[in-house]
Motif scaffolding. Sequence first.
Motif, PDB file in Angstrom:
ATOM      1  N   ASN A   1      -6.491   0.445 -12.429  1.00 50.50           N
ATOM      2  CA  ASN A   1      -6.723  -0.746 -11.596  1.00 50.50           C
ATOM      3  C   ASN A   1      -5.736  -0.771 -10.429  1.00 50.50           C
ATOM      4  N   LEU A   2      -4.475  -0.469 -10.726  1.00 47.48           N
ATOM      5  CA  LEU A   2      -3.442  -0.478  -9.683  1.00 47.48           C
ATOM      6  C   LEU A   2      -3.721   0.584  -8.627  1.00 47.48           C
ATOM      7  N   GLU A   3      -4.191   1.760  -9.048  1.00 51.36           N
ATOM      8  CA  GLU A   3      -4.548   2.819  -8.093  1.00 51.36           C
ATOM      9  C   GLU A   3      -5.694   2.365  -7.192  1.00 51.36           C
ATOM     10  N   THR A   4      -6.694   1.730  -7.791  1.00 49.16           N
ATOM     11  CA  THR A   4      -7.846   1.247  -7.019  1.00 49.16           C
ATOM     12  C   THR A   4      -7.412   0.214  -5.992  1.00 49.16           C
ATOM     13  N   MET A   5      -6.615  -0.766  -6.412  1.00 46.48           N
ATOM     14  CA  MET A   5      -6.170  -1.799  -5.489  1.00 46.48           C
ATOM     15  C   MET A   5      -5.267  -1.223  -4.402  1.00 46.48           C
ATOM     16  N   THR A   6      -4.369  -0.325  -4.766  1.00 42.65           N
ATOM     17  CA  THR A   6      -3.450   0.267  -3.788  1.00 42.65           C
ATOM     18  C   THR A   6      -4.234   0.993  -2.699  1.00 42.65           C
ATOM     19  N   ALA A   7      -5.222   1.774  -3.091  1.00 39.65           N
ATOM     20  CA  ALA A   7      -6.035   2.499  -2.110  1.00 39.65           C
ATOM     21  C   ALA A   7      -6.812   1.521  -1.225  1.00 39.65           C
ATOM     22  N   ALA A   8      -7.345   0.472  -1.828  1.00 32.38           N
ATOM     23  CA  ALA A   8      -8.150  -0.488  -1.078  1.00 32.38           C
ATOM     24  C   ALA A   8      -7.328  -1.265  -0.060  1.00 32.38           C
TER      25      ALA A   8
ATOM     26  N   PRO B   1       0.799  -1.221   0.000  1.00 37.37           N
ATOM     27  CA  PRO B   1       0.000   0.000   0.000  1.00 37.37           C
ATOM     28  C   PRO B   1       0.838   1.281   0.000  1.00 37.37           C
ATOM     29  N   ASP B   2       2.131   1.171   0.340  1.00 36.85           N
ATOM     30  CA  ASP B   2       2.974   2.368   0.371  1.00 36.85           C
ATOM     31  C   ASP B   2       3.778   2.565  -0.918  1.00 36.85           C
ATOM     32  N   VAL B   3       3.520   1.761  -1.942  1.00 36.92           N
ATOM     33  CA  VAL B   3       4.176   1.928  -3.237  1.00 36.92           C
ATOM     34  C   VAL B   3       3.143   2.518  -4.191  1.00 36.92           C
ATOM     35  N   ASP B   4       3.509   3.611  -4.862  1.00 39.43           N
ATOM     36  CA  ASP B   4       2.549   4.286  -5.733  1.00 39.43           C
ATOM     37  C   ASP B   4       2.262   3.449  -6.982  1.00 39.43           C
TER      38      ASP B   4
END
Length: 161
Positions: free
Chosen positions: A87-94, A67-70
């Motif tokens: 998709n990567l932004e959505t998963m990272t935030a989740a 979660p701490d990698v953009d």
Amino acid sequence: MRIFSAGVALAAAVTSVAGCSSADESDRTDHNSTSAAESSATATDAPAVAPPTSGELEASLVQLVAPDVDAATKAAAVENGQARLTNLETMTAALANYGAITFEVAEPTVEGETSTADVAIATPRGTAAPSPQTWVLIDGDWKLSDASTCQILAMGQAPCA
């Protein structure tokens, strides 16, 4: 959390998505587009790229769900990454408050510019049975294949369209 519903759901998602990919062969970049003359000249001049280790492949998966990698950094480490940026932004935030996700990567096999390894995924909700994941050699780097990236994204409720 609804990010990962249960270990059984993880296994089902990996298994059900394993044969599916939104990218067909026409979407893949020709990673070996040099002419025969160039290939024979460079093959003797440049050393072959080393096959990936299970530790390197595991590190690529850990980075994908960290979660701490953009998302831009994650996109650079996967095949077709720019197309998967949202998709990567959505998963990272989740995954920000989800908990630890770990991977156990078996010894990979390499065939040409593709590496495959069985991967077990453990989350706070359970552990999925090992399933094959693939990496492709792109510009000298082993990147998680688009199909495998989409499997991980589907588990993170950010499936590829």
